[in-house]
Design a protein around this motif. Structure first.
Motif, PDB file in Angstrom:
ATOM      1  N   GLU A 168     -20.326  63.502 -64.979  1.00 39.12           N
ATOM      2  CA  GLU A 168     -19.473  64.105 -63.946  1.00 39.12           C
ATOM      3  C   GLU A 168     -19.360  65.616 -64.142  1.00 39.12           C
ATOM      4  O   GLU A 168     -19.394  66.380 -63.177  1.00 39.12           O
ATOM      5  N   TYR A 191     -22.401  67.119 -62.768  1.00 33.43           N
ATOM      6  CA  TYR A 191     -22.367  67.131 -61.297  1.00 33.43           C
ATOM      7  C   TYR A 191     -21.629  68.368 -60.803  1.00 33.43           C
ATOM      8  O   TYR A 191     -22.072  69.039 -59.869  1.00 33.43           O
ATOM      9  N   HIS A 192     -20.494  68.667 -61.423  1.00 36.10           N
ATOM     10  CA  HIS A 192     -19.708  69.831 -61.001  1.00 36.10           C
ATOM     11  C   HIS A 192     -20.453  71.135 -61.287  1.00 36.10           C
ATOM     12  O   HIS A 192     -20.418  72.066 -60.481  1.00 36.10           O
ATOM     13  N   ASP A 209     -23.091  71.486 -58.667  1.00 44.58           N
ATOM     14  CA  ASP A 209     -22.505  71.905 -57.390  1.00 44.58           C
ATOM     15  C   ASP A 209     -22.242  73.406 -57.383  1.00 44.58           C
ATOM     16  O   ASP A 209     -22.466  74.081 -56.383  1.00 44.58           O
ATOM     17  N   GLN A 213     -28.350  63.750 -69.077  1.00 48.70           N
ATOM     18  CA  GLN A 213     -27.449  64.249 -68.039  1.00 48.70           C
ATOM     19  C   GLN A 213     -27.835  65.656 -67.579  1.00 48.70           C
ATOM     20  O   GLN A 213     -27.553  66.040 -66.447  1.00 48.70           O
ATOM     21  N   GLN A 224     -29.591  66.136 -64.350  1.00 45.52           N
ATOM     22  CA  GLN A 224     -28.836  66.043 -63.101  1.00 45.52           C
ATOM     23  C   GLN A 224     -28.693  67.410 -62.431  1.00 45.52           C
ATOM     24  O   GLN A 224     -28.500  67.488 -61.223  1.00 45.52           O
ATOM     25  N   ARG A 239     -29.461  67.563 -58.521  1.00 47.32           N
ATOM     26  CA  ARG A 239     -28.353  67.803 -57.579  1.00 47.32           C
ATOM     27  C   ARG A 239     -28.525  69.103 -56.805  1.00 47.32           C
ATOM     28  O   ARG A 239     -28.142  69.185 -55.643  1.00 47.32           O
TER      29      ARG A 239
END
Length: 184
Positions: free
Chosen positions: A72, A75-76, A79, A140, A143, A147
């Motif tokens: 997570e 992911y941030h 982003d 990870q 990602q 993303r």
């Protein structure tokens, strides 16, 4: 003294040191003393070990947050990275956006390109990855690019090859059609 002064002048001319202070000699006589320090350009010549430090940090985060928590977190981060990308333009052709994606990835330390596959999908290849060493033990990290690609293309890329797994490059497949979204 002449040899030392010569070497100091060479280091200064190469922007590796700067004379920061002029100090009076302790006895009050003689030449003023100069204090030299390294420049940022010189700092870049010394070895660094960011990979190990980052690896330790990720290990500790995995212990404290668990794998899902670290995923997570990435992911941030992805982003935030995607927000740095050039925005989609109205009526922008997908091929132009793919060019912007490749340029953005190149600017982040990747060597990337894209191609159209025989079945009409798009393949994004990264021949080098700035995170490859970390990704070997911390998947990870992968990602981030997945993303960013997804955000820039408004798609769900599927990784079909990975440098960290021993492949010659990372490849992401993006299925067509791609509907680019122009930010409001």
């Amino acid at each position: 003294p002449m040899a030392v002064r010569y070497h100091l002048n060479v280091l200064q001319s190469e922007n590796l040191i700067v004379a920061s202070d002029l100090r009076s000699p302790a006895a009050g006589r003689g030449r003023p003393q100069q204090v030299y320090q390294l420049t940022e350009a010189a700092d870049d010549l010394f070895p660094v070990d960011y990979y190990s430090l980052t690896g330790y940090l990720l290990d500790e985060l995995n212990v404290r947050m668990g794998g899902a928590g670290v995923a997570e977190l990435f992911y941030h981060i992805a982003d935030r990275l995607a927000q740095e990308a050039p925005p989609t333009k109205a009526n922008q052709p997908v091929e132009e956006r793919l060019g912007e994606l490749v340029g953005f990835l190149d600017g982040k330390g990747f060597v990337a390109d894209w191609e159209r596959s025989d079945d009409g999908d798009y393949l994004i290849h990264a021949y080098s990855c700035p995170y490859r060493q970390l990704a070997k033990e911390h998947e990870q990290v992968c990602q981030l690019d997945k993303r960013v690609i997804g955000a820039m293309l408004n798609a769900n890329p599927v990784r079909i090859a990975c440098l960290a797994n021993g492949d010659n490059h990372c490849t992401y497949r993006v299925s067509t059609p791609i509907e680019l979204v122009v930010p409001a």
